[in-house]
Design a protein around this motif. Structure first.
Motif, PDB file in Angstrom:
ATOM      1  N   ASP A 130     -20.366   5.015 -12.652  1.00  0.00           N
ATOM      2  CA  ASP A 130     -20.552   3.812 -13.466  1.00  0.00           C
ATOM      3  C   ASP A 130     -19.635   2.684 -13.012  1.00  0.00           C
ATOM      4  OD1 ASP A 130     -22.502   5.079 -14.919  1.00  0.00           O
ATOM      5  OD2 ASP A 130     -21.232   5.496 -16.654  1.00  0.00           O
ATOM      6  N   ALA A 131     -18.398   3.025 -12.664  1.00  0.00           N
ATOM      7  CA  ALA A 131     -17.450   2.011 -12.198  1.00  0.00           C
ATOM      8  C   ALA A 131     -17.901   1.428 -10.861  1.00  0.00           C
ATOM      9  CB  ALA A 131     -16.055   2.609 -12.082  1.00  0.00           C
ATOM     10  N   TYR A 132     -18.468   2.276  -9.998  1.00  0.00           N
ATOM     11  CA  TYR A 132     -18.955   1.787  -8.714  1.00  0.00           C
ATOM     12  C   TYR A 132     -20.118   0.816  -8.912  1.00  0.00           C
ATOM     13  CZ  TYR A 132     -20.525   1.557  -3.923  1.00  0.00           C
ATOM     14  OH  TYR A 132     -20.891   1.087  -2.683  1.00  0.00           O
ATOM     15  N   LEU A 133     -21.058   1.186  -9.770  1.00  0.00           N
ATOM     16  CA  LEU A 133     -22.187   0.284 -10.048  1.00  0.00           C
ATOM     17  C   LEU A 133     -21.692  -1.056 -10.582  1.00  0.00           C
ATOM     18  CD1 LEU A 133     -24.850   2.608 -11.711  1.00  0.00           C
ATOM     19  CD2 LEU A 133     -24.890   1.659  -9.407  1.00  0.00           C
ATOM     20  N   LYS A 134     -20.734  -1.009 -11.491  1.00  0.00           N
ATOM     21  CA  LYS A 134     -20.197  -2.244 -12.067  1.00  0.00           C
ATOM     22  C   LYS A 134     -19.496  -3.081 -11.001  1.00  0.00           C
ATOM     23  CE  LYS A 134     -17.357  -3.974 -15.852  1.00  0.00           C
ATOM     24  NZ  LYS A 134     -16.495  -3.641 -16.988  1.00  0.00           N
ATOM     25  N   ALA A 135     -18.737  -2.425 -10.140  1.00  0.00           N
ATOM     26  CA  ALA A 135     -18.017  -3.150  -9.088  1.00  0.00           C
ATOM     27  C   ALA A 135     -18.971  -3.826  -8.113  1.00  0.00           C
ATOM     28  CB  ALA A 135     -17.090  -2.192  -8.335  1.00  0.00           C
ATOM     29  N   MET A 136     -20.109  -3.194  -7.834  1.00  0.00           N
ATOM     30  CA  MET A 136     -21.072  -3.753  -6.891  1.00  0.00           C
ATOM     31  C   MET A 136     -21.897  -4.869  -7.518  1.00  0.00           C
ATOM     32  SD  MET A 136     -20.473  -2.441  -4.023  1.00  0.00           S
ATOM     33  CE  MET A 136     -21.908  -2.955  -3.089  1.00  0.00           C
ATOM     34  N   GLY A 137     -22.085  -4.812  -8.833  1.00  0.00           N
ATOM     35  CA  GLY A 137     -22.698  -5.931  -9.532  1.00  0.00           C
ATOM     36  C   GLY A 137     -24.211  -5.953  -9.631  1.00  0.00           C
ATOM     37  N   ASP A 138     -24.912  -5.145  -8.861  1.00  0.00           N
ATOM     38  CA  ASP A 138     -26.377  -5.127  -8.903  1.00  0.00           C
ATOM     39  C   ASP A 138     -26.828  -3.668  -8.915  1.00  0.00           C
ATOM     40  OD1 ASP A 138     -29.123  -5.219  -8.470  1.00  0.00           O
ATOM     41  OD2 ASP A 138     -29.004  -6.908  -7.069  1.00  0.00           O
ATOM     42  N   GLU A 139     -26.973  -3.121 -10.110  1.00  0.00           N
ATOM     43  CA  GLU A 139     -27.252  -1.692 -10.254  1.00  0.00           C
ATOM     44  C   GLU A 139     -28.538  -1.275  -9.556  1.00  0.00           C
ATOM     45  OE1 GLU A 139     -27.091  -0.545 -14.336  1.00  0.00           O
ATOM     46  OE2 GLU A 139     -25.026  -1.246 -14.602  1.00  0.00           O
ATOM     47  N   GLU A 140     -29.597  -2.067  -9.718  1.00  0.00           N
ATOM     48  CA  GLU A 140     -30.882  -1.693  -9.119  1.00  0.00           C
ATOM     49  C   GLU A 140     -30.805  -1.680  -7.596  1.00  0.00           C
ATOM     50  OE1 GLU A 140     -34.338  -3.607 -10.615  1.00  0.00           O
ATOM     51  OE2 GLU A 140     -33.909  -3.082 -12.700  1.00  0.00           O
ATOM     52  N   ALA A 141     -30.095  -2.652  -7.026  1.00  0.00           N
ATOM     53  CA  ALA A 141     -29.965  -2.687  -5.567  1.00  0.00           C
ATOM     54  C   ALA A 141     -29.179  -1.478  -5.077  1.00  0.00           C
ATOM     55  CB  ALA A 141     -29.282  -3.977  -5.129  1.00  0.00           C
ATOM     56  N   VAL A 142     -28.110  -1.110  -5.767  1.00  0.00           N
ATOM     57  CA  VAL A 142     -27.308   0.048  -5.353  1.00  0.00           C
ATOM     58  C   VAL A 142     -28.147   1.324  -5.411  1.00  0.00           C
ATOM     59  CG1 VAL A 142     -25.324   1.513  -5.916  1.00  0.00           C
ATOM     60  CG2 VAL A 142     -25.090  -0.973  -5.980  1.00  0.00           C
ATOM     61  N   ILE A 143     -28.905   1.495  -6.488  1.00  0.00           N
ATOM     62  CA  ILE A 143     -29.732   2.696  -6.606  1.00  0.00           C
ATOM     63  C   ILE A 143     -30.808   2.710  -5.516  1.00  0.00           C
ATOM     64  CG2 ILE A 143     -31.368   3.931  -8.081  1.00  0.00           C
ATOM     65  CD1 ILE A 143     -29.615   2.951 -10.476  1.00  0.00           C
ATOM     66  N   SER A 144     -31.400   1.561  -5.228  1.00  0.00           N
ATOM     67  CA  SER A 144     -32.380   1.489  -4.142  1.00  0.00           C
ATOM     68  C   SER A 144     -31.741   1.849  -2.800  1.00  0.00           C
ATOM     69  CB  SER A 144     -32.991   0.091  -4.051  1.00  0.00           C
ATOM     70  OG  SER A 144     -33.887  -0.132  -5.116  1.00  0.00           O
ATOM     71  N   MET A 145     -30.512   1.399  -2.573  1.00  0.00           N
ATOM     72  CA  MET A 145     -29.820   1.732  -1.324  1.00  0.00           C
ATOM     73  C   MET A 145     -29.507   3.222  -1.262  1.00  0.00           C
ATOM     74  SD  MET A 145     -27.379  -1.496  -0.343  1.00  0.00           S
ATOM     75  CE  MET A 145     -26.925  -2.139  -1.934  1.00  0.00           C
ATOM     76  N   MET A 146     -29.149   3.810  -2.403  1.00  0.00           N
ATOM     77  CA  MET A 146     -28.883   5.249  -2.432  1.00  0.00           C
ATOM     78  C   MET A 146     -30.147   6.041  -2.102  1.00  0.00           C
ATOM     79  SD  MET A 146     -26.427   5.476  -5.792  1.00  0.00           S
ATOM     80  CE  MET A 146     -26.303   7.252  -5.749  1.00  0.00           C
ATOM     81  N   VAL A 147     -31.275   5.594  -2.629  1.00  0.00           N
ATOM     82  CA  VAL A 147     -32.556   6.244  -2.347  1.00  0.00           C
ATOM     83  C   VAL A 147     -32.856   6.151  -0.851  1.00  0.00           C
ATOM     84  CG1 VAL A 147     -35.056   6.091  -2.730  1.00  0.00           C
ATOM     85  CG2 VAL A 147     -33.481   5.962  -4.680  1.00  0.00           C
TER      86      VAL A 147
END
Length: 198
Positions: free
Chosen positions: A138-155
């Motif tokens: 959760d802290a990583y998602l918040k630090a990156m600022g764009d949750e959907e983009a981070v999850i898409s990159m993880m996928v």
């Protein structure tokens, strides 16, 4: 990867859209884990707007501002993918007279496994330790600022873990069934921006 941090002959910080990689690499340098730090990476569609002069250039400048001495760092500004990150960093170290028996790869948390698999393929004679800032998810998602983009990159990253060994870009990695199921669910939910054609 869950690797235990230990001293290595050199470190390679892989360029990306997360300046925290540079911050964490500087922290690890200050802790004395390695004498030489390579920043590698040019640009990609995900980073050109954030780091217009290239990932490695911005990471290098950031680490310098955090106190890492210029003579402890090497800059590789041309790599366009993870395979090139590893190959070009290896070549740069060799040119500088450094032939590491062990290397610490510093990446984003979700990229450790792919970086490891790529490095084992490209640099099999070198022992690999992976490291990333140990932030909770959760802290990583918040630090990156764009949750959907981070999850898409993880996928997209997981897809590459699965597909790249078939292309001889990386060694094979075991992917548990529940991880495959989560991947397929996220793809169905539209987190497909960073998928490659397969």
């Amino acid at each position: 990867m869950g690797h235990e941090l230990r001293p290595c002959d050199a470190a390679v910080a892989l360029g990306c859209n997360d300046l925290g990689v540079s911050t964490y690499a500087a922290t690890l340098y200050e802790s004395g884990l390695f004498p030489t730090l390579v920043f590698t990476g040019g640009n990609s569609p995900a980073t050109s707007g954030v780091f217009p002069r290239g990932e490695a250039v911005h990471f290098h400048e950031h680490a310098r501002a955090l106190g890492v001495p210029a003579d402890a760092m090497l800059l590789e500004p041309n790599a366009a993918n993870t395979g090139q990150n590893i190959a070009y960093a290896r070549d740069l170290l060799t040119t500088a007279g450094v032939r590491p028996r062990s290397v610490l790869l510093v990446t984003m948390p979700y990229m450790e496994r792919r970086a490891f698999a790529t490095c084992r393929k490209q640099w099999p004679e070198t022992e690999v330790v992976c490291a990333s800032d140990p932030l909770p998810f959760d802290a990583y998602l918040k630090a990156m600022g764009d949750e959907e983009a981070v999850i898409s990159m993880m996928v997209g990253d997981l897809q590459r873990v699965v597909e790249y060994p078939r292309l001889d870009f990386a060694i094979s990695q075991y992917v548990p069934e529940d991880v495959h199921a989560a991947y397929e669910s996220l793809v169905r939910d539209g987190f497909t921006d960073y998928l490659i054609a397969s």
